[in-house]
Scaffold this motif. Structure first.
Motif, PDB file in Angstrom:
ATOM      1  N   LEU A 139      39.866  16.840 -13.060  1.00 40.55           N
ATOM      2  CA  LEU A 139      39.913  17.571 -14.343  1.00 40.55           C
ATOM      3  C   LEU A 139      41.313  18.147 -14.451  1.00 40.55           C
ATOM      4  O   LEU A 139      41.756  18.831 -13.515  1.00 40.55           O
ATOM      5  CB  LEU A 139      38.893  18.709 -14.361  1.00 40.55           C
ATOM      6  N   GLY A 140      42.000  17.889 -15.573  1.00 38.38           N
ATOM      7  CA  GLY A 140      43.419  18.281 -15.626  1.00 38.38           C
ATOM      8  C   GLY A 140      44.117  17.532 -14.499  1.00 38.38           C
ATOM      9  O   GLY A 140      43.918  16.329 -14.322  1.00 38.38           O
ATOM     10  N   PHE A 141      44.912  18.267 -13.700  1.00 38.97           N
ATOM     11  CA  PHE A 141      45.500  17.636 -12.504  1.00 38.97           C
ATOM     12  C   PHE A 141      44.835  18.154 -11.229  1.00 38.97           C
ATOM     13  O   PHE A 141      45.431  18.129 -10.165  1.00 38.97           O
ATOM     14  CB  PHE A 141      47.014  17.869 -12.469  1.00 38.97           C
ATOM     15  N   ASN A 142      43.628  18.648 -11.354  1.00 39.69           N
ATOM     16  CA  ASN A 142      42.899  19.125 -10.172  1.00 39.69           C
ATOM     17  C   ASN A 142      42.209  17.935  -9.514  1.00 39.69           C
ATOM     18  O   ASN A 142      41.166  17.462  -9.971  1.00 39.69           O
ATOM     19  CB  ASN A 142      41.867  20.180 -10.579  1.00 39.69           C
ATOM     20  N   GLN A 143      42.850  17.454  -8.452  1.00 39.95           N
ATOM     21  CA  GLN A 143      42.379  16.235  -7.783  1.00 39.95           C
ATOM     22  C   GLN A 143      41.234  16.573  -6.814  1.00 39.95           C
ATOM     23  O   GLN A 143      41.015  17.742  -6.482  1.00 39.95           O
ATOM     24  CB  GLN A 143      43.542  15.596  -7.006  1.00 39.95           C
ATOM     25  N   PRO A 144      40.503  15.543  -6.347  1.00 39.71           N
ATOM     26  CA  PRO A 144      39.438  15.790  -5.364  1.00 39.71           C
ATOM     27  C   PRO A 144      39.961  16.621  -4.191  1.00 39.71           C
ATOM     28  O   PRO A 144      41.066  16.398  -3.704  1.00 39.71           O
ATOM     29  CB  PRO A 144      39.069  14.368  -4.916  1.00 39.71           C
ATOM     30  N   GLY A 145      39.158  17.591  -3.781  1.00 38.08           N
ATOM     31  CA  GLY A 145      39.552  18.470  -2.676  1.00 38.08           C
ATOM     32  C   GLY A 145      40.065  19.817  -3.169  1.00 38.08           C
ATOM     33  O   GLY A 145      40.200  20.769  -2.404  1.00 38.08           O
ATOM     34  N   ASN A 156      50.064  18.027  -7.020  1.00 37.57           N
ATOM     35  CA  ASN A 156      50.557  16.648  -6.991  1.00 37.57           C
ATOM     36  C   ASN A 156      49.923  15.868  -8.129  1.00 37.57           C
ATOM     37  O   ASN A 156      48.885  16.235  -8.634  1.00 37.57           O
ATOM     38  CB  ASN A 156      50.139  15.967  -5.690  1.00 37.57           C
ATOM     39  N   MET A 157      50.542  14.748  -8.397  1.00 42.76           N
ATOM     40  CA  MET A 157      49.970  13.871  -9.408  1.00 42.76           C
ATOM     41  C   MET A 157      49.345  12.701  -8.673  1.00 42.76           C
ATOM     42  O   MET A 157      49.810  12.329  -7.607  1.00 42.76           O
ATOM     43  CB  MET A 157      51.124  13.401 -10.257  1.00 42.76           C
ATOM     44  N   ASP A 158      48.270  12.125  -9.277  1.00 42.14           N
ATOM     45  CA  ASP A 158      47.729  10.969  -8.564  1.00 42.14           C
ATOM     46  C   ASP A 158      48.698   9.796  -8.687  1.00 42.14           C
ATOM     47  O   ASP A 158      49.422   9.651  -9.663  1.00 42.14           O
ATOM     48  CB  ASP A 158      46.293  10.610  -9.011  1.00 42.14           C
ATOM     49  N   LYS A 159      48.748   8.990  -7.633  1.00 44.88           N
ATOM     50  CA  LYS A 159      49.791   7.965  -7.470  1.00 44.88           C
ATOM     51  C   LYS A 159      49.818   6.967  -8.623  1.00 44.88           C
ATOM     52  O   LYS A 159      50.874   6.526  -9.057  1.00 44.88           O
ATOM     53  CB  LYS A 159      49.618   7.227  -6.134  1.00 44.88           C
ATOM     54  N   ARG A 160      48.592   6.643  -9.135  1.00 41.76           N
ATOM     55  CA  ARG A 160      48.546   5.642 -10.201  1.00 41.76           C
ATOM     56  C   ARG A 160      49.245   6.146 -11.472  1.00 41.76           C
ATOM     57  O   ARG A 160      50.030   5.435 -12.090  1.00 41.76           O
ATOM     58  CB  ARG A 160      47.091   5.297 -10.512  1.00 41.76           C
ATOM     59  N   LEU A 161      48.947   7.396 -11.817  1.00 40.49           N
ATOM     60  CA  LEU A 161      49.554   7.974 -13.012  1.00 40.49           C
ATOM     61  C   LEU A 161      51.065   8.126 -12.804  1.00 40.49           C
ATOM     62  O   LEU A 161      51.868   7.843 -13.696  1.00 40.49           O
ATOM     63  CB  LEU A 161      48.895   9.322 -13.340  1.00 40.49           C
ATOM     64  N   GLU A 162      51.437   8.545 -11.583  1.00 41.29           N
ATOM     65  CA  GLU A 162      52.862   8.712 -11.283  1.00 41.29           C
ATOM     66  C   GLU A 162      53.606   7.385 -11.498  1.00 41.29           C
ATOM     67  O   GLU A 162      54.670   7.347 -12.112  1.00 41.29           O
ATOM     68  CB  GLU A 162      53.028   9.203  -9.843  1.00 41.29           C
ATOM     69  N   LEU A 163      53.016   6.325 -11.027  1.00 45.86           N
ATOM     70  CA  LEU A 163      53.629   4.996 -11.163  1.00 45.86           C
ATOM     71  C   LEU A 163      53.793   4.618 -12.639  1.00 45.86           C
ATOM     72  O   LEU A 163      54.855   4.158 -13.068  1.00 45.86           O
ATOM     73  CB  LEU A 163      52.735   3.978 -10.454  1.00 45.86           C
ATOM     74  N   GLN A 164      52.716   4.869 -13.412  1.00 47.54           N
ATOM     75  CA  GLN A 164      52.779   4.564 -14.859  1.00 47.54           C
ATOM     76  C   GLN A 164      53.910   5.340 -15.520  1.00 47.54           C
ATOM     77  O   GLN A 164      54.649   4.804 -16.340  1.00 47.54           O
ATOM     78  CB  GLN A 164      51.482   4.992 -15.542  1.00 47.54           C
ATOM     79  N   THR A 175      63.525  11.797  -8.213  1.00 45.68           N
ATOM     80  CA  THR A 175      62.962  12.969  -8.902  1.00 45.68           C
ATOM     81  C   THR A 175      61.492  13.064  -8.561  1.00 45.68           C
ATOM     82  O   THR A 175      60.725  12.137  -8.807  1.00 45.68           O
ATOM     83  CB  THR A 175      63.110  12.814 -10.443  1.00 45.68           C
ATOM     84  N   GLU A 176      61.129  14.197  -7.981  1.00 45.69           N
ATOM     85  CA  GLU A 176      59.715  14.388  -7.634  1.00 45.69           C
ATOM     86  C   GLU A 176      58.935  14.743  -8.909  1.00 45.69           C
ATOM     87  O   GLU A 176      59.349  15.619  -9.662  1.00 45.69           O
ATOM     88  CB  GLU A 176      59.618  15.550  -6.645  1.00 45.69           C
ATOM     89  N   ILE A 177      57.836  14.050  -9.145  1.00 43.28           N
ATOM     90  CA  ILE A 177      57.028  14.349 -10.342  1.00 43.28           C
ATOM     91  C   ILE A 177      55.711  14.979  -9.899  1.00 43.28           C
ATOM     92  O   ILE A 177      55.058  14.468  -8.995  1.00 43.28           O
ATOM     93  CB  ILE A 177      56.736  13.060 -11.146  1.00 43.28           C
ATOM     94  N   GLY A 178      55.357  16.083 -10.519  1.00 38.78           N
ATOM     95  CA  GLY A 178      54.081  16.729 -10.165  1.00 38.78           C
ATOM     96  C   GLY A 178      53.260  16.981 -11.423  1.00 38.78           C
ATOM     97  O   GLY A 178      53.542  16.423 -12.480  1.00 38.78           O
ATOM     98  N   GLY A 179      52.261  17.820 -11.286  1.00 38.06           N
ATOM     99  CA  GLY A 179      51.449  18.184 -12.448  1.00 38.06           C
ATOM    100  C   GLY A 179      51.187  19.689 -12.428  1.00 38.06           C
ATOM    101  O   GLY A 179      50.920  20.263 -11.365  1.00 38.06           O
ATOM    102  N   VAL A 180      51.330  20.336 -13.577  1.00 36.39           N
ATOM    103  CA  VAL A 180      50.925  21.747 -13.686  1.00 36.39           C
ATOM    104  C   VAL A 180      49.658  21.772 -14.522  1.00 36.39           C
ATOM    105  O   VAL A 180      49.569  21.085 -15.540  1.00 36.39           O
ATOM    106  CB  VAL A 180      51.983  22.672 -14.334  1.00 36.39           C
ATOM    107  N   THR A 181      48.720  22.580 -14.109  1.00 32.98           N
ATOM    108  CA  THR A 181      47.404  22.480 -14.751  1.00 32.98           C
ATOM    109  C   THR A 181      46.627  23.788 -14.670  1.00 32.98           C
ATOM    110  O   THR A 181      46.794  24.567 -13.717  1.00 32.98           O
ATOM    111  CB  THR A 181      46.588  21.364 -14.047  1.00 32.98           C
ATOM    112  N   LEU A 182      45.765  23.988 -15.652  1.00 33.30           N
ATOM    113  CA  LEU A 182      44.760  25.045 -15.496  1.00 33.30           C
ATOM    114  C   LEU A 182      43.982  24.710 -14.229  1.00 33.30           C
ATOM    115  O   LEU A 182      43.707  23.535 -13.973  1.00 33.30           O
ATOM    116  CB  LEU A 182      43.764  25.011 -16.654  1.00 33.30           C
ATOM    117  N   GLY A 183      43.603  25.720 -13.477  1.00 29.49           N
ATOM    118  CA  GLY A 183      42.772  25.463 -12.298  1.00 29.49           C
ATOM    119  C   GLY A 183      41.303  25.318 -12.704  1.00 29.49           C
ATOM    120  O   GLY A 183      40.938  25.555 -13.863  1.00 29.49           O
TER     121      GLY A 183
END
Ligand code: GLP
Length: 243
Positions: A139-145, A156-164, A175-183
């Protein structure tokens, strides 16, 4: 728990768009959370189209971007800011002060996240979130775990989206790409959530989210505990549910 299943993708897109419009018309001072992606793109464009032919008052609505890509400029179309502006908010003539979203570039993301939470508090919380669902249950960028107690953060961003994103923008791996998100905690504080999923690629995760156990391994499973969460699926996404 209210579950709506549409026969077609077009019905899904229209139904989700009307949920936004109904909220704006019933509560003209609403704070409405939006997510970007394949699921919500048509919905945004439909709201824009209806507004253009039958304008409704959005001057007191706050639109909130649920998440943003970190470390890339808004000049790129892949940023949530630019997508939301182009798909819907420009057409609705939404002013900058009516659109809150985490910055895509910040010197101090931790401060930006705190500021964002304060902006939401100032507006007395979120009335409605139109929430997308990742294939892995994010949900948002809140990955499993991710902890269910997590508040707004840089992750972090999931690898598939990062690649896209790298393919679309040409931004190199320097350039490191991440995600900022509501928790997840902030999402759960919304007064109403509409979880949206369409397409057969979402069928497995829809089943796990709704009919599996509530676990941090599937962030979206927390929605089973929300007192006012509705689910809108097309029939492909809902095909594995036992109803
Ligand atoms: C992305 C976004 C989410 C979005 C989700 C679903 O990674 N961070 O906000 O809701 O994944 O995307 P899609 O609708 O393209 O499947």
């Amino acid at each position: 728990m209210k579950i709506t299943i549409t026969d077609t993708e077009t019905e899904f897109d229209n139904e989700s768009a009307w949920n936004i419009i109904r909220t704006i018309i019933s509560y003209p001072r609403s704070v409405i959370g939006l997510s970007t992606g394949r699921t919500t793109e048509n919905m945004h464009r439909i709201v824009a189209k209806i507004f253009e032919s039958h304008p409704f008052d959005v001057s007191n609505v706050t639109f909130l971007g649920l998440d943003e890509i970190a470390n890339i400029s808004r000049k790129y179309d892949v940023t949530c800011y630019t997508m939301l502006r182009k798909q819907m908010l420009n057409a609705l003539k939404v002013k900058n002060k009516q659109f809150i979203i985490l910055p895509s570039i910040s010197k101090n993301y931790s401060d930006s996240c705190q500021l964002f939470d304060k902006e939401i508090e100032k507006r007395k919380g979120i009335d409605l979130i139109m929430l997308g669902l990742g294939e892995n249950g994010h949900l948002g960028f809140n990955q499993p775990g991710t902890s269910f107690g997590q508040t707004t953060w840089l992750t972090n961003m999931d690898k598939r989206l990062e690649l896209q994103i790298r393919e679309k923008t040409g931004i190199s791996s320097d350039t490191e790409i991440g995600g900022v998100t509501l928790g997840l905690k902030n999402i759960m504080h919304a007064r109403k959530i509409i979880l949206l999923a369409k397409g057969k690629n979402k069928a497995d995760i829809v089943k796990k989210m709704l009919q599996g156990k509530v676990t941090e391994d599937i962030p979206a499973s927390i929605l089973q505990l929300h007192p006012n969460c509705e689910f809108l699926f097309d029939k492909d996404a809902a095909q594995k549910l036992s109803l």
